[in-house]
Design an enzyme around this catalytic site. Structure first.
Site, PDB file in Angstrom:
ATOM      1  N   TYR A 181      28.446  -9.873  -7.026  1.00 50.34           N
ATOM      2  CA  TYR A 181      27.456  -8.978  -7.653  1.00 50.34           C
ATOM      3  C   TYR A 181      26.228  -9.775  -8.083  1.00 50.34           C
ATOM      4  O   TYR A 181      25.097  -9.322  -7.945  1.00 50.34           O
ATOM      5  CB  TYR A 181      28.076  -8.281  -8.878  1.00 50.34           C
ATOM      6  CG  TYR A 181      27.132  -7.256  -9.475  1.00 50.34           C
ATOM      7  CD1 TYR A 181      27.056  -5.973  -8.953  1.00 50.34           C
ATOM      8  CD2 TYR A 181      26.285  -7.598 -10.542  1.00 50.34           C
ATOM      9  CE1 TYR A 181      26.168  -5.041  -9.459  1.00 50.34           C
ATOM     10  CE2 TYR A 181      25.387  -6.667 -11.056  1.00 50.34           C
ATOM     11  CZ  TYR A 181      25.335  -5.392 -10.513  1.00 50.34           C
ATOM     12  OH  TYR A 181      24.448  -4.476 -11.013  1.00 50.34           O
ATOM     13  N   PHE A 201      -1.517   3.562   4.106  1.00 51.09           N
ATOM     14  CA  PHE A 201      -0.256   3.810   4.791  1.00 51.09           C
ATOM     15  C   PHE A 201       0.459   4.888   3.977  1.00 51.09           C
ATOM     16  O   PHE A 201       0.314   4.959   2.759  1.00 51.09           O
ATOM     17  CB  PHE A 201       0.607   2.556   4.942  1.00 51.09           C
ATOM     18  CG  PHE A 201       1.878   2.874   5.676  1.00 51.09           C
ATOM     19  CD1 PHE A 201       1.836   3.189   7.019  1.00 51.09           C
ATOM     20  CD2 PHE A 201       3.093   2.956   5.012  1.00 51.09           C
ATOM     21  CE1 PHE A 201       2.981   3.580   7.711  1.00 51.09           C
ATOM     22  CE2 PHE A 201       4.248   3.344   5.687  1.00 51.09           C
ATOM     23  CZ  PHE A 201       4.182   3.651   7.041  1.00 51.09           C
ATOM     24  N   THR A 202       1.240   5.725   4.655  1.00 50.17           N
ATOM     25  CA  THR A 202       1.805   6.933   4.026  1.00 50.17           C
ATOM     26  C   THR A 202       2.560   6.644   2.715  1.00 50.17           C
ATOM     27  O   THR A 202       2.218   7.186   1.663  1.00 50.17           O
ATOM     28  CB  THR A 202       2.752   7.629   5.016  1.00 50.17           C
ATOM     29  OG1 THR A 202       3.696   6.661   5.492  1.00 50.17           O
ATOM     30  CG2 THR A 202       1.986   8.203   6.207  1.00 50.17           C
ATOM     31  N   ASP A 212       0.088  -5.944   1.800  1.00 50.37           N
ATOM     32  CA  ASP A 212       1.225  -5.310   2.461  1.00 50.37           C
ATOM     33  C   ASP A 212       1.446  -6.198   3.681  1.00 50.37           C
ATOM     34  O   ASP A 212       0.776  -6.055   4.707  1.00 50.37           O
ATOM     35  CB  ASP A 212       0.893  -3.873   2.853  1.00 50.37           C
ATOM     36  CG  ASP A 212       2.083  -3.174   3.517  1.00 50.37           C
ATOM     37  OD1 ASP A 212       2.919  -3.897   4.118  1.00 50.37           O
ATOM     38  OD2 ASP A 212       2.170  -1.941   3.459  1.00 50.37           O
ATOM     39  N   PHE A 256       5.114  14.773   6.900  1.00 50.99           N
ATOM     40  CA  PHE A 256       5.349  14.529   8.328  1.00 50.99           C
ATOM     41  C   PHE A 256       6.831  14.332   8.653  1.00 50.99           C
ATOM     42  O   PHE A 256       7.261  14.591   9.763  1.00 50.99           O
ATOM     43  CB  PHE A 256       4.536  13.310   8.809  1.00 50.99           C
ATOM     44  CG  PHE A 256       4.819  12.051   8.036  1.00 50.99           C
ATOM     45  CD1 PHE A 256       4.147  11.792   6.856  1.00 50.99           C
ATOM     46  CD2 PHE A 256       5.761  11.143   8.476  1.00 50.99           C
ATOM     47  CE1 PHE A 256       4.427  10.647   6.121  1.00 50.99           C
ATOM     48  CE2 PHE A 256       6.043   9.992   7.763  1.00 50.99           C
ATOM     49  CZ  PHE A 256       5.367   9.747   6.575  1.00 50.99           C
TER      50      PHE A 256
END
Ligand SMILES: Cc1ncc(COP(=O)(O)O)c(C=O)c1O
Length: 458
Positions: free
Chosen positions: A71, A123-124, A214, A448
């Protein structure tokens, strides 16, 4: 013209079948003319996306068996940290389940209500993660990027005059950081130049603005810099990548593209405050800060894939395979975005289907028609993807109304590219028989993915 030679051999194959015409017609009606809603078993060649669709190498698959599923403190977390340090040069990172998990953490920390986020084209998911905390994304890409015919080699560049105009209009207080995408997806997979990054850094230093990348397709962008920018001809890709990242304060990264894996993401930074704040929030939304939603084995596959995806020989083949498909289409006068991008060939739906008006969704129509013709799945990247204006609620019709033929990495052969090109060329010859669509269902966010359409008769 020969396709590029693959720098790998195939060890395992997956059967794909060609659905007959009747099945294709039924499938697209059932899917509401939205290729996202098709079942993958009804698809022959799947060019919907390059996201999470790569073939992993034997070295990555072997890495899965070394997953440490503790973990806390998994050894694979540290392997990935080494890979990020070596390939991208950031000291710290926060793992996430995929790119939008990183966008959520990064943008919800940085964006305050009423703020503006300049970016070299939206970007979406990025746009939505800026809007959810009350911000607004504003386009500052150079004008050339909005013209599909313009052959400028770095159409991903930021227009510093547009950035200056935003500062003049809204004041510095409204802008916290500049968001810069590599190999800009919505512009057609177009790179940003090193010179532009350098100039942007200098500009932002003068105004004390942060730059967040990005960096999702940064390796493919680095290849273009090496291929096209003077002075980088013989520089190793990793050195180019590290120089690119050195002009930022941090990045978000979807590993599902250039890192050659099926799932994973992270944000990375050298900024102590960004790191501490986002690391604190990762435990709320993603998972503990040493796995962030990924299994240990996933982190190992990312660590190995990040290095493999930055190898020059691989990138050369990758970009050339996309170019091969684009050139086959271009030679037959099918309208495509030029220059041919890094991850996809983009069809210009406005030129392909000039008889279909914008409110009948030409790009969406074309994706459905390509599927019916060939069982090749593509994606709409136009007005359906862009969505509605946040303030007025009206549809936005961007200059680019495109269909994206996205090539998964190391998955399809050059013969698959030839089949795709020939099918689209056939369709182009009978384009006048294609009729437009009416949207009959529209979800609130990222419409979309799930919207539905019906055919309008000619
Ligand atoms: C440029 C860009 N940024 C962010 C994302 C979001 O990444 P993910 O799909 O891993 O959530 C994508 C995905 O397609 C992308 O292309």
């Amino acid at each position: 013209m020969n396709g590029p030679v693959e720098p790998f051999k195939i060890k395992m194959v997956e059967r794909v079948g060609m659905p007959d015409e009747q099945r294709r017609n039924n499938a697209i009606i059932e899917a509401g003319y939205n290729t996202f809603l098709l079942k993958s078993e009804d698809v022959f060649i799947d060019l919907l996306t390059d996201s999470g669709t790569s073939a992993m190498s034997d070295y990555q698959w072997a890495g899965l068996m070394t997953g440490d599923e503790a973990y806390a403190g998994s050894r694979n977390f540290y392997h990935l940290r080494e890979a990020i340090r070596d390939v991208l040069g950031y000291t710290s990172y926060v793992p996430c389940h995929q790119g939008r998990g990183a966008e959520h953490l990064m943008y919800s920390y940085l964006v305050k209500p009423g703020q503006i986020v300049p970016r070299n084209m939206y970007f979406t998911t990025s746009k939505l993660h800026v809007e959810l905390p009350g911000g607004r994304m504003v386009d500052i890409i150079i004008d050339e990027a909005h013209d599909p015919e313009n052959e400028y080699l770095f159409k991903g560049n930021v227009d510093l005059k547009k950035l200056q105009a935003l500062i003049d209009e809204f004041g510095l207080g409204k802008i916290v950081f500049v968001n810069v995408e590599m190999n800009v997806n919505m512009a057609g997979g177009q790179p940003i130049s090193m010179q532009n990054l350098r100039e942007l850094r200098k500009f932002c230093n003068d105004y004390k603005l942060k730059i967040i990348f990005d960096a999702t397709r940064s390796s493919e962008n680095a290849f273009f810099i090496r291929d096209r920018e003077k002075g980088y001809e013989n520089v190793p890709i990793i050195e180019i990548l590290r120089e690119m990242m050195s002009y930022s304060d941090g990045c978000i990264y979807s590993c599902k593209k250039d890192a050659l894996v099926n799932i994973g993401g992270f944000l990375a930074t050298n900024d102590k405050e960004i790191f501490e704040n986002t690391r604190n929030m990762v435990v709320v939304y993603e998972g503990l800060h040493t796995y962030g939603g990924m299994a240990g084995r996933d982190m190992e596959a990312v660590a190995r894939g990040l290095r493999e995806g930055a190898q020059y020989e691989y990138l050369k083949y990758r970009v050339n395979q996309v170019r091969y498909l684009g050139e086959l289409l271009n030679k037959a006068d099918v309208p495509i975005v030029k220059p041919i991008g890094g991850h996809a060939v983009f069809l210009n739906a406005l030129k392909f289907l000039p008889h279909i008006s914008r409110n009948q969704w030409p790009a969406q129509t074309l994706t459905a028609a390509i599927y019916e013709e060939s069982a090749v799945r593509s994606m709409e990247r136009g007005a359906v993807s862009k969505g509605r204006d946040k303030e007025t609620g009206q549809n936005i019709y961007p200059a680019l109304e495109l269909v994206r033929l996205t090539i998964p990495r190391r998955v399809y052969t050059n013969t698959h590219m030839e089949y795709t090109a020939n099918s689209i060329i056939n369709l182009f010859k009978k384009k006048d028989t294609i009729s437009g669509l009416k949207m009959v269902y529209e979800p609130k966010y990222l419409r979309f993915f799930q919207s539905r359409f019906e055919k309008i008769s000619l």
